[in-house]
Design a protein around this motif. Structure first.
Motif, short mmCIF file in Angstrom:
data_model
loop_
_atom_site.label_atom_id
_atom_site.label_comp_id
_atom_site.label_asym_id
_atom_site.label_seq_id
_atom_site.Cartn_x
_atom_site.Cartn_y
_atom_site.Cartn_z
N VAL A 44 -2.23 7.33 4.14
CA VAL A 44 -2.53 6.49 2.97
C VAL A 44 -2.75 7.41 1.77
O VAL A 44 -3.48 8.40 1.86
CB VAL A 44 -3.79 5.62 3.21
CG1 VAL A 44 -4.12 4.80 1.96
CG2 VAL A 44 -3.60 4.69 4.41
N ASP A 45 -2.07 7.07 0.69
CA ASP A 45 -2.10 7.92 -0.50
C ASP A 45 -3.31 7.55 -1.34
O ASP A 45 -3.38 6.43 -1.87
CB ASP A 45 -0.80 7.66 -1.28
CG ASP A 45 -0.49 8.79 -2.23
OD1 ASP A 45 -1.22 9.79 -2.23
OD2 ASP A 45 0.50 8.67 -2.98
N LEU A 46 -4.26 8.48 -1.43
CA LEU A 46 -5.44 8.21 -2.25
C LEU A 46 -5.12 8.63 -3.68
O LEU A 46 -4.56 9.70 -3.91
CB LEU A 46 -6.65 8.95 -1.70
CG LEU A 46 -7.06 8.53 -0.28
CD1 LEU A 46 -8.30 9.28 0.16
CD2 LEU A 46 -7.28 7.03 -0.19
N THR A 100 -10.05 5.43 -3.48
CA THR A 100 -9.24 4.38 -4.10
C THR A 100 -7.78 4.50 -3.71
O THR A 100 -7.21 5.59 -3.76
CB THR A 100 -9.34 4.51 -5.65
OG1 THR A 100 -10.70 4.67 -5.98
CG2 THR A 100 -8.78 3.31 -6.35
N THR A 101 -7.15 3.37 -3.34
CA THR A 101 -5.71 3.37 -3.08
C THR A 101 -5.02 2.77 -4.30
O THR A 101 -5.66 2.47 -5.31
CB THR A 101 -5.38 2.51 -1.84
OG1 THR A 101 -5.64 1.13 -2.16
CG2 THR A 101 -6.22 2.93 -0.64
N ASN A 102 -3.71 2.53 -4.19
CA ASN A 102 -3.00 1.92 -5.33
C ASN A 102 -3.30 0.43 -5.46
O ASN A 102 -2.90 -0.18 -6.44
CB ASN A 102 -1.48 2.13 -5.17
CG ASN A 102 -0.93 1.40 -3.95
OD1 ASN A 102 -1.42 1.57 -2.84
ND2 ASN A 102 0.07 0.58 -4.15
N LEU A 103 -3.99 -0.17 -4.46
CA LEU A 103 -4.26 -1.61 -4.51
C LEU A 103 -5.73 -1.87 -4.84
O LEU A 103 -6.62 -1.20 -4.30
CB LEU A 103 -3.92 -2.25 -3.15
CG LEU A 103 -2.46 -2.13 -2.71
CD1 LEU A 103 -2.27 -2.76 -1.33
CD2 LEU A 103 -1.53 -2.79 -3.71
N LEU A 148 0.86 -1.19 0.00
CA LEU A 148 0.00 0.00 0.00
C LEU A 148 0.89 1.24 0.00
O LEU A 148 1.91 1.29 0.70
CB LEU A 148 -0.88 -0.01 1.26
CG LEU A 148 -1.99 1.03 1.31
CD1 LEU A 148 -3.07 0.70 0.29
CD2 LEU A 148 -2.61 1.08 2.70
N GLU A 149 0.50 2.26 -0.77
CA GLU A 149 1.34 3.45 -0.86
C GLU A 149 0.89 4.53 0.12
O GLU A 149 -0.32 4.73 0.33
CB GLU A 149 1.32 4.00 -2.30
CG GLU A 149 2.11 3.11 -3.23
CD GLU A 149 2.05 3.55 -4.69
OE1 GLU A 149 1.46 4.61 -4.99
OE2 GLU A 149 2.61 2.81 -5.52
N PHE A 150 1.89 5.23 0.69
CA PHE A 150 1.64 6.32 1.65
C PHE A 150 2.26 7.59 1.09
O PHE A 150 3.19 7.52 0.29
CB PHE A 150 2.30 5.98 2.99
CG PHE A 150 1.85 4.67 3.56
CD1 PHE A 150 0.67 4.58 4.28
CD2 PHE A 150 2.59 3.51 3.34
CE1 PHE A 150 0.24 3.37 4.79
CE2 PHE A 150 2.16 2.29 3.85
CZ PHE A 150 0.99 2.22 4.57
#
Ligand code: NAP
Length: 328
Positions: free
Chosen positions: A276-278, A284-287, A268-270
């Motif tokens: 958490v990076d939306l 939506t996240t990167n996953l 998961l990207e921050f």
């Protein structure tokens, strides 16, 4: 093999409960992991930051205000009314799938369970920051008069009619300091600059109290006292001069850090501050099949109402994503 859930929500603040209300009404049978209460070294409670708040006066719909814990109880009741399952456990580790509609995400609980889900909403909020001084942490852990929550601890007999201090210049510091003026002989705000970050109304509420004092351009460099705090050593940020201030309670109100430790190493990207990076203007996240809402993904607004709004978005996003994957 355990059942595969359509949606698991991690966290039980305004974002988590709002996501649950929407998801339950959309018949996704959400399961909410509300967390286990802990002292870390301050309180971390199911319901999140609002459990440590007195009056909430800016949430629309409550013209006379409402206490944070009462509000969270209402949110939970509303989510449960539509069939949300509530689990008192922590998610401590996540294995996110690249194709969760086929191979579900696996969430590991503190009690050793492996929970499978097609979609996950992360709504774990943020926890209070500490200055990081050795004696601050020691006296916070031992109940020696150092705390990150005046609302939880301020009314203790040890603080009655005593000089107390709050570190910070934001709304939290003003709120905590104003609350403490009811018990203390004097309440000092210790702030590292010469102007406050807090909103005008919160500043005025504190400054209008007869026992309110602000110490400008000061930082705490040590906390004094063996079993109970007896004072703090201050350093002037301009002159570097040191001085001692006698206080019998110290409350730290210097912001929060997103609760993402259990998400490290999952892919998961921050962002650079650890939120958490939306990816878009949604949840939506990167996953795939992983959504985020509330303070864990919002370094900017951090309000109950914005967290609730984000929880709503996350539930709608998860519902649409599940539908598009053929998970009904
Ligand atoms: P904040 O607005 O980030 O303020 C943190 C304060 O701590 C700042 O004054 C900052 O100083 C100071 N600080 C940070 N690190 C420090 C350190 N290491 N040493 C000394 N001081 C330090 O955090 P907050 O007050 O918790 O508020 C968070 C959000 O919640 C805000 O959006 C706020 O409006 C909201 N909130 C609203 C209410 C309400 O409306 N009832 C109540 C509480 C909170 P600088 O100013 O120099 O950066």
């Amino acid at each position: 093999m355990s059942e595969i859930h359509k949606l698991v929500i991690i966290g039980s603040g305004p974002a988590g409960w709002t996501a649950a209300i929407y998801a339950a009404r959309a018949q996704l049978q959400p399961k909410v992991y509300i967390g286990i209460p802990k002292q870390d070294p301050g309180p971390v409670l199911p319901g999140g930051q609002l459990m440590l708040t007195t009056e909430v006066e800016n949430y629309p719909g409550f013209p006379n205000g409402i206490t944070g814990p009462e509000m969270m109880a209402h949110f939970q009741q509303q989510a449960e009314r539509f069939g949300t399952q509530v689990i008192c456990d922590d998610i401590v580790r996540c294995e996110f799938s690249k194709d969760p509609a086929k191979v579900p995400h696996v969430l590991h609980t503190a009690s050793g369970e492996a929970v499978r889900a097609h979609a996950v909403i992360i709504a774990t909020g943020a926890v209070a920051n500490w200055i990081g001084l050795h004696n601050e942490m020691r006296l916070a852990r031992s109940g020696g008069g150092v705390s990150a929550c005046a609302v939880c601890d301020g009314a203790l007999p040890a603080f009655r009619n005593q000089p107390l201090a709050v570190v910070g210049g934001g709304d939290t510091a003003m709120e905590e300091a104003t609350y403490l003026t009811k018990f203390a002989s004097v309440v000092y705000i210790i702030h590292r600059r010469d102007s406050l970050r807090a909103s005008k109304i919160m500043q005025q509420r504190f400054l209008s109290r007869p026992n309110a004092k602000v110490l400008w351009n000061k930082v705490v460099v040590d906390v004094l006292g063996e079993k109970h705090i007896e004072g703090v050593t201050l350093e002037d940020t301009v002159t570097k001069e040191r001085s001692k201030l006698d206080v019998r309670g110290l409350f730290i109100a210097i912001g929060h850090t997103p609760a993402t430790k259990f998400l490290q190493g999952t892919g998961l990207e921050f962002n650079e501050k650890g939120y958490v990076d939306l990816k878009r203007r949604d949840s939506t996240t990167n996953l795939p099949g992983v959504f985020a809402a509330g303070d864990v993904a919002d370094e900017h607004y951090r309000q109950a109402i914005t967290a609730a709004g984000m929880g709503c978005q996350a539930a709608l996003d998860a519902e649409r994503w599940l539908g598009a994957q053929g998970v009904h």
